[in-house]
Design an enzyme around this catalytic site. Sequence first.
Site, PDB file in Angstrom:
ATOM      1  CG  ASN A   1     -12.859  -1.353   8.828  1.00  0.00           C
ATOM      2  OD1 ASN A   1     -12.917  -0.769   9.035  1.00  0.00           O
ATOM      3  ND2 ASN A   1     -11.504  -1.392   8.231  1.00  0.00           N
TER       4      ASN A   1
ATOM      5  CD  GLU B   1      -1.023   0.141   2.240  1.00  0.00           C
ATOM      6  OE1 GLU B   1      -0.569   0.752   2.929  1.00  0.00           O
ATOM      7  OE2 GLU B   1      -1.975   0.809   2.363  1.00  0.00           O
TER       8      GLU B   1
ATOM      9  CB  CYS C   1      -8.753  -3.844   9.036  1.00  0.00           C
ATOM     10  SG  CYS C   1     -10.097  -4.246   7.911  1.00  0.00           S
ATOM     11  CG  HIS C   2      -4.385  -3.498   4.388  1.00  0.00           C
ATOM     12  ND1 HIS C   2      -5.922  -2.390   3.862  1.00  0.00           N
ATOM     13  CD2 HIS C   2      -4.070  -2.756   3.803  1.00  0.00           C
ATOM     14  CE1 HIS C   2      -5.142  -1.458   3.531  1.00  0.00           C
ATOM     15  NE2 HIS C   2      -4.024  -1.461   3.203  1.00  0.00           N
TER      16      HIS C   2
ATOM     17  CE1 TYR D   1      -5.709  -7.757  14.802  1.00  0.00           C
ATOM     18  CE2 TYR D   1      -4.408  -9.024  14.186  1.00  0.00           C
ATOM     19  CZ  TYR D   1      -5.251  -8.759  13.588  1.00  0.00           C
ATOM     20  OH  TYR D   1      -5.913  -9.145  12.946  1.00  0.00           O
TER      21      TYR D   1
END
Length: 158
Positions: free
Chosen positions: A119, A154, A127-128, A96
């Site tokens: 979001n 990912e 946002c993940h 963050y």
Amino acid sequence: MSNYYHTIETPLGSLTLYASDEALTAILYQHQTPQPETATAMPQHPLLIECERQLQQYFAGTRQQFDLPLAPKGTDFQQRVWQSLSTIPYGVCWSYQQLAISIGNIKACQAVGMANSKNPLSIVIPCHRVIGKNGKLTGYAGGLDKKQTLLALEQEHA
């Protein structure tokens, strides 16, 4: 302006896609508050079809970036945060604090976290990819299990 929706099945469960005539406006998990009741079910809407196709490619590990017109509704601050989220590379996590720095306000960590949680375009605006400074997973609209699944996907395909 007309609003349309279509619910699809994904490895994360049901997602409801919302679009106007011009852009995608939301991707919501089953338990999230739905978009305005004025939305009309339209599974054949071209933007919803394209979004579903790109999400399928993403989940198959063959797409790392989305190419869709987006129009999330939010404050100017939220828009800045969401724009910055879109710059986090596939397979990379930011804290963050890094996100706050990216918008030019290192002291805005908490506000950035709140904007991140609002979001409306999960997955497409990633946002993940934001985690705690200590490397721990923190809140996610879909639940931490889904956040972990997305990050693992990912990592596997990065």
